[in-house]
Write a protein that holds these residues in place. Structure first.
Motif, short mmCIF file in Angstrom:
data_model
loop_
_atom_site.label_atom_id
_atom_site.label_comp_id
_atom_site.label_asym_id
_atom_site.label_seq_id
_atom_site.Cartn_x
_atom_site.Cartn_y
_atom_site.Cartn_z
N GLN A 1 1.23 -0.97 -0.09
CA GLN A 1 -0.05 0.12 0.06
C GLN A 1 1.04 1.24 0.12
O GLN A 1 0.23 2.26 -0.19
N THR B 1 -9.04 3.09 -6.55
CA THR B 1 -8.63 0.93 -5.58
C THR B 1 -9.55 0.59 -5.25
O THR B 1 -9.99 1.64 -4.22
N ASP B 2 -9.91 0.38 -5.22
CA ASP B 2 -11.64 -0.65 -4.84
C ASP B 2 -11.08 -1.96 -3.81
O ASP B 2 -12.73 -2.51 -3.31
N PHE B 3 -10.28 -2.64 -4.72
CA PHE B 3 -10.29 -3.70 -4.13
C PHE B 3 -8.85 -4.59 -3.40
O PHE B 3 -7.70 -4.13 -4.33
N SER B 4 -8.38 -4.84 -2.81
CA SER B 4 -6.97 -5.01 -2.23
C SER B 4 -7.40 -6.77 -1.52
O SER B 4 -8.16 -6.71 -0.56
N PHE B 5 -6.36 -7.39 -1.29
CA PHE B 5 -6.23 -8.95 -0.79
C PHE B 5 -4.87 -9.29 -1.45
O PHE B 5 -3.94 -8.67 -1.61
N PHE C 1 -4.28 -5.52 -5.85
CA PHE C 1 -5.34 -4.54 -5.37
C PHE C 1 -5.56 -4.00 -7.01
O PHE C 1 -5.23 -4.52 -7.81
N GLY D 1 -8.64 -1.16 -9.48
CA GLY D 1 -9.58 -0.56 -9.66
C GLY D 1 -9.99 -0.53 -11.02
O GLY D 1 -10.09 -0.97 -11.73
N SER E 1 -10.39 -0.82 -15.81
CA SER E 1 -9.93 -1.11 -14.86
C SER E 1 -8.16 -1.59 -14.67
O SER E 1 -8.01 -1.60 -16.14
N ALA F 1 -5.40 -3.58 -12.64
CA ALA F 1 -5.16 -4.54 -11.26
C ALA F 1 -3.26 -4.44 -11.20
O ALA F 1 -2.99 -4.36 -12.60
#
Length: 166
Positions: free
Chosen positions: A40, A103-107, A115, A117, A134, A136
């Motif tokens: 991040q 940034t819509d998702f992170s794992f 990431f 988005g 989109s 990633a």
């Protein structure tokens, strides 16, 4: 014959699960929270233009890889800090002006973070907007440093805007 094939298949499946379990245990030994924190920070530094922070977070053997249309000057594999900082980033900055970013998702799993988005940009040379697309990125972190950054975007939208004739 069928029983022998079934037995071989079951033994193979058992071996696969044992290998998968061992791999999962190795991944769990890496602190996922620290991986996410480092990834991040790197994402923030890249997005904000903080080159000092970006450089500090890069491993010595850092690799930045942008998937896509190889006729665009910043697409491809950049395999050192020096190439990223002195070739890739100036080419990217000269070629594309980001106009929106989420940034819509992170794992995270062990030493890998992802990431996803959306973004939009204007190709500087053509002045054409890419429209919203989109993206990633897969980030590999080792010992508190980003070792690799593998970026995926809608290469078609970026290429069309970059190569547009006005």
């Amino acid at each position: 014959m069928f029983k022998k094939s079934l037995l071989i298949g079951l033994v193979s499946l058992l071996a696969f699960f044992q290998l998968t379990s061992a791999s999962a245990q190795e991944t769990q030994s890496v602190d996922s929270a620290k991986t996410l924190e480092t990834a991040q920070a790197f994402l923030w530094a890249a997005g904000s233009g903080d080159m000092e922070k970006l450089q500090a977070l890069m491993a010595d053997d850092f690799v930045w890889h942008n998937e896509g249309d190889g006729s665009i000057p910043w697409i491809g594999k950049w395999d050192s800090k020096d190439k990223v900082l002195n070739t890739f980033l100036p080419r990217f900055g000269a070629g594309l002006k980001v106009t929106s970013w989420t940034t819509d998702f992170s794992f995270v799993n062990g030493d890998q973070a992802v990431f996803m988005g959306t973004m939009s940009a204007i190709a500087n040379e053509s002045g054409v907007d890419t429209g919203k697309f989109s993206w990633a990125v897969r980030v590999h972190v080792e010992d508190g440093k980003v070792k690799s950054w593998n970026w995926f975007e809608d290469s078609f939208a970026v290429s069309n805007a970059y190569h547009a004739k006005q």
